[in-house]
Design an enzyme around this catalytic site. Structure first.
Site, mmCIF file in Angstrom:
data_model
loop_
_atom_site.group_PDB
_atom_site.id
_atom_site.type_symbol
_atom_site.label_atom_id
_atom_site.label_comp_id
_atom_site.label_asym_id
_atom_site.label_seq_id
_atom_site.Cartn_x
_atom_site.Cartn_y
_atom_site.Cartn_z
ATOM 1 N N ARG B 10 0.850 -1.213 0.000
ATOM 2 C CA ARG B 10 0.000 0.000 0.000
ATOM 3 C C ARG B 10 0.876 1.251 0.000
ATOM 4 O O ARG B 10 0.549 2.276 -0.588
ATOM 5 C CB ARG B 10 -0.955 0.009 1.199
ATOM 6 C CG ARG B 10 -0.254 -0.032 2.538
ATOM 7 C CD ARG B 10 -1.230 0.098 3.700
ATOM 8 N NE ARG B 10 -0.601 -0.274 4.948
ATOM 9 C CZ ARG B 10 -0.834 0.314 6.119
ATOM 10 N NH1 ARG B 10 -1.711 1.285 6.197
ATOM 11 N NH2 ARG B 10 -0.234 -0.087 7.217
ATOM 12 N N GLU B 58 -18.402 4.637 -0.875
ATOM 13 C CA GLU B 58 -17.631 3.950 -1.911
ATOM 14 C C GLU B 58 -18.406 3.751 -3.205
ATOM 15 O O GLU B 58 -17.838 3.755 -4.302
ATOM 16 C CB GLU B 58 -17.117 2.602 -1.398
ATOM 17 C CG GLU B 58 -16.151 2.705 -0.221
ATOM 18 C CD GLU B 58 -16.854 2.912 1.126
ATOM 19 O OE1 GLU B 58 -18.097 2.831 1.182
ATOM 20 O OE2 GLU B 58 -16.155 3.157 2.136
ATOM 21 N N PHE B 83 -14.322 -2.901 0.600
ATOM 22 C CA PHE B 83 -15.322 -1.932 0.131
ATOM 23 C C PHE B 83 -15.238 -1.726 -1.381
ATOM 24 O O PHE B 83 -16.256 -1.475 -2.026
ATOM 25 C CB PHE B 83 -15.153 -0.603 0.877
ATOM 26 C CG PHE B 83 -14.964 -0.806 2.366
ATOM 27 C CD1 PHE B 83 -15.827 -1.641 3.075
ATOM 28 C CD2 PHE B 83 -13.913 -0.225 3.051
ATOM 29 C CE1 PHE B 83 -15.649 -1.866 4.429
ATOM 30 C CE2 PHE B 83 -13.727 -0.449 4.411
ATOM 31 C CZ PHE B 83 -14.589 -1.271 5.105
ATOM 32 N N HIS B 109 -5.356 -3.215 1.931
ATOM 33 C CA HIS B 109 -5.843 -3.995 3.071
ATOM 34 C C HIS B 109 -6.575 -5.254 2.628
ATOM 35 O O HIS B 109 -7.638 -5.604 3.144
ATOM 36 C CB HIS B 109 -6.719 -3.142 3.984
ATOM 37 C CG HIS B 109 -5.968 -2.024 4.660
ATOM 38 N ND1 HIS B 109 -5.378 -1.015 3.948
ATOM 39 C CD2 HIS B 109 -5.709 -1.773 5.966
ATOM 40 C CE1 HIS B 109 -4.780 -0.171 4.778
ATOM 41 N NE2 HIS B 109 -4.950 -0.612 6.008
ATOM 42 N N ASP B 117 -8.048 -5.907 12.922
ATOM 43 C CA ASP B 117 -9.402 -5.422 12.627
ATOM 44 C C ASP B 117 -10.404 -6.570 12.472
ATOM 45 O O ASP B 117 -11.618 -6.380 12.609
ATOM 46 C CB ASP B 117 -9.412 -4.552 11.367
ATOM 47 C CG ASP B 117 -9.039 -3.109 11.691
ATOM 48 O OD1 ASP B 117 -8.890 -2.786 12.887
ATOM 49 O OD2 ASP B 117 -8.896 -2.315 10.743
ATOM 50 N N ARG B 167 -1.620 -4.504 3.672
ATOM 51 C CA ARG B 167 -1.328 -3.630 4.815
ATOM 52 C C ARG B 167 0.016 -3.976 5.454
ATOM 53 O O ARG B 167 0.716 -3.106 5.957
ATOM 54 C CB ARG B 167 -2.439 -3.780 5.855
ATOM 55 C CG ARG B 167 -2.154 -3.076 7.165
ATOM 56 C CD ARG B 167 -3.336 -3.167 8.121
ATOM 57 N NE ARG B 167 -3.037 -2.449 9.358
ATOM 58 C CZ ARG B 167 -2.542 -3.031 10.460
ATOM 59 N NH1 ARG B 167 -2.290 -4.326 10.475
ATOM 60 N NH2 ARG B 167 -2.286 -2.317 11.534
#
Lengths: 279, 315
Positions: B10, B58, B83, B109, B117, B167
């Site tokens: 990323r 999104e 998303f 991610h 998460d 990530r």
């Protein structure tokens, strides 16, 4: 608007409606009701407002229109045919295998600026086009036509928020407020009202107009052109099925094609209206 | 031996956008309130006028990207894979895929390595979803060098591209000076004759590590890096199937619909050999440190080596 212009637009709108009936009849499917309710507005835009030229269909400076309520493609195709993007003969093969004219707008059809039909999406694409106009310092306008049922889609309000935030005053959204959606009156299905208050609350300049009166349409778009710093929502009060007596205000004509008898009656009514306008 | 440099792809994404901005004047970046995490913030800082935050919306972001592309811009719509491919799937399909617009989707991610998460944000389905959209190109780079090259390749390609970034900081295994990225072409990272390990993303390094272990135990494993999952380099996959007679796939994604499925589909048509899939099985992830999760879910060199050994034994 002067009388001659008005009459000319009324005549074209009548021919546009004939194309809607021709297309849906030959397709044996499609959406005549909501096509007829936007026929006058589309006629006004393509013949009296938008900077478009069929011989320069890809002109980067042209105005753009996204039919967010894509199921009413017959009206868009009919007006594009009248404008000269393709032959009116194409309307007869609407929705057929191998035909140019798809059931919902497709970007590869001459004059169609964006594929659409899955409700709530066209307004975002229109916002993107308007943003590109700002980035590129272009003066073109972007028009998006939405259904009043369509605005039940959450994405519409994401786009509404975005367009106001980025001050897209080159974007005009027209909400076709014919009051009917597939399952019934919009106020009974899952009411999106009050529509004007909602757009105003989202930071848009809101104008209302009578969708079947060219003076009212002309006044609304003249006002829209003067707005700066915010996007414009025109809530047009319209009649679903406008122009064909037995289709007017009938929810059943949302997505039903006329049979032969109904086709003949509709064409006869529209021919009579045209004849009256030409006399 | 030099220390291994680690970097999250990323980070490479954000840097590449900034580095390429002068060369590609139409490049613009969209994000959905995640610029700090997707690293598009790096671009935003340098080119604030070409960065547009769409807020936590999104679906609209993908539509706006489509509209921008119709007018000649090259938008990079950026958010988490969950998303981008998940929430906005239908908008990506209908507003970007169907009109075949020149939109680049930067999905960060991705996979289980999101870590703490947990399951809601660990997208193990995005490759499967994106593969089903006609004309969609999917790139899943394995390290910093490849990720940066992928961004440039996406810019040079006219059409929708889904780019998958991670990530977690992962070892840089390619040499920036000599690396050449060819869209749609697999890369043979190590030759071998007993089995081919076809890997993508962060599993490429794990596959290389596994191959070393296997070599010491007398198993010659070929390692192929598939950075472009669609269009898939079928020619190379089929050549490997013919030459090694056994394939083990490795991906940080569900075993349903991802690289393993794509490879299996290819070899059944050209050279049916056994394909053993390593990936996230048909289950959700959960919270935990990324590195531990990768081990727990079998996305490790150890598990690849173990799986390959068994597969070779039963060949």
């Amino acid at each position: 608007m002067d009388a001659a212009t008005k009459k000319k637009l009324q005549q074209i709108a009548c021919k546009v409606r004939m194309g809607v009936i021709e297309g849906t009849y030959n397709a044996k499917s499609g959406h005549p009701g909501g096509s007829l309710s936007i026929s006058d507005t589309l006629t006004y835009l393509y013949f009296n407002k938008m900077n478009v030229d069929p011989s320069k269909a890809e002109d980067p400076d042209r105005d753009r229109l996204v039919l967010s309520k894509g199921h009413t493609a017959p009206a868009l195709y009919s007006v594009l045919a009248q404008k000269g993007y393709f032959s009116t003969e194409e309307l007869k093969s609407l929705r057929h295998i191998g035909a140019l004219l798809q059931g919902h707008p497709c970007i590869h059809i001459p004059g169609v600026d964006m594929s659409s039909g899955s409700l709530g999406q066209g307004i975002s694409a229109a916002a993107g086009m308007a943003l590109a106009g700002k980035i590129n310092n272009k003066s073109y306008k972007v028009y998006a036509i939405l259904g009043d049922g369509e605005i039940e889609e959450g994405q519409v309000w994401e786009a509404a928020m975005f367009s106001a935030h980025y001050k897209l005053d080159n974007l005009v959204a027209i909400v076709d407020n014919n009051g009917l959606q597939i399952d019934g009156p919009i106020t009974e299905v899952c009411s999106p009202e009050p529509i004007t208050d909602k757009f105003a609350a989202f930071g848009w300049h809101v104008i209302t107009m009578d969708a079947h009166d060219f003076d009212s349409i002309d006044a609304a778009f003249a006002e829209a052109a003067k707005v700066t710093g915010k996007p414009v929502a025109i809530i047009q009060k319209s009649v679903k099925g406008k122009g064909v007596s037995f289709m007017e205000n009938q929810v059943g004509w949302h997505g039903t094609a006329p049979n032969k008898e109904q086709y003949e009656q509709a064409m006869s009514e529209l021919n009579a209206q045209l004849k009256e306008l030409e006399d | 031996m030099a220390d291994v440099i680690k970097k999250a792809t990323r980070e490479s994404y954000g840097e590449a956008l900034k580095e390429l901005a002068e060369e590609y004047k139409d490049l613009v970046v969209l994000d959905a309130d995640l610029a700090a995490a997707t690293k598009t913030g790096i671009f935003k800082k340098a080119y604030p006028d070409r960065f547009f935050d769409c807020g936590i919306a999104e679906a609209n972001m993908m539509g706006v990207a489509a509209g921008l592309a119709t007018a000649g811009k090259i938008p990079f719509a950026s958010t988490f894979a969950m998303f981008a491919a998940g929430r906005a799937f239908e908008i990506v399909r209908n507003s970007i895929g169907y009109p075949h617009l020149n939109v680049k989707i930067g999905a960060t991610h991705a996979g289980i390595s999101v870590g703490e998460d947990g399951a809601t944000h660990q997208c193990n389905e995005d490759i499967a979803l994106m593969r089903t959209i006609p004309g969609m190109t999917i790139i899943n780079p394995c390290d910093d060098v490849e990720a940066k090259a992928a961004v440039r390749a996406a810019l040079d390609f006219n059409g929708p591209v889904y780019m998958r970034f991670g990530r977690l900081a992962v070892p840089v295994i390619n040499d920036a000076a000599s690396y050449k990225f060819e869209l749609g072409k697999g890369v043979t990272m190590k030759d071998g004759k007993d089995v081919t390990i076809v890997a993508t993303g962060l599993m490429v390094n794990e596959a290389l590590e596994a191959a070393k272990t296997l070599e010491a135990e007398g198993i010659s494993a070929r390692v192929v890096n598939i950075h472009t999952i669609k269009p898939l380099d079928k020619e190379l996959i089929c050549k490997c199937a013919k030459e090694t007679g056994l394939i083990v796939t490795a991906e940080e994604h569900s075993i349903i619909g991802g690289l393993g499925s794509a490879v299996a589909e290819a070899v059944t048509e050209c050279c049916p050999v056994k394909v053993v899939k390593i990936g996230v099985n048909d289950e959700f992830g959960h919270s935990g440190p990324a590195v531990e999760l990768l081990k727990e879910f079998g996305l490790s060199a150890e598990n690849i080596a173990k799986t390959v050994k068994e597969a070779v034994k039963n060949k």
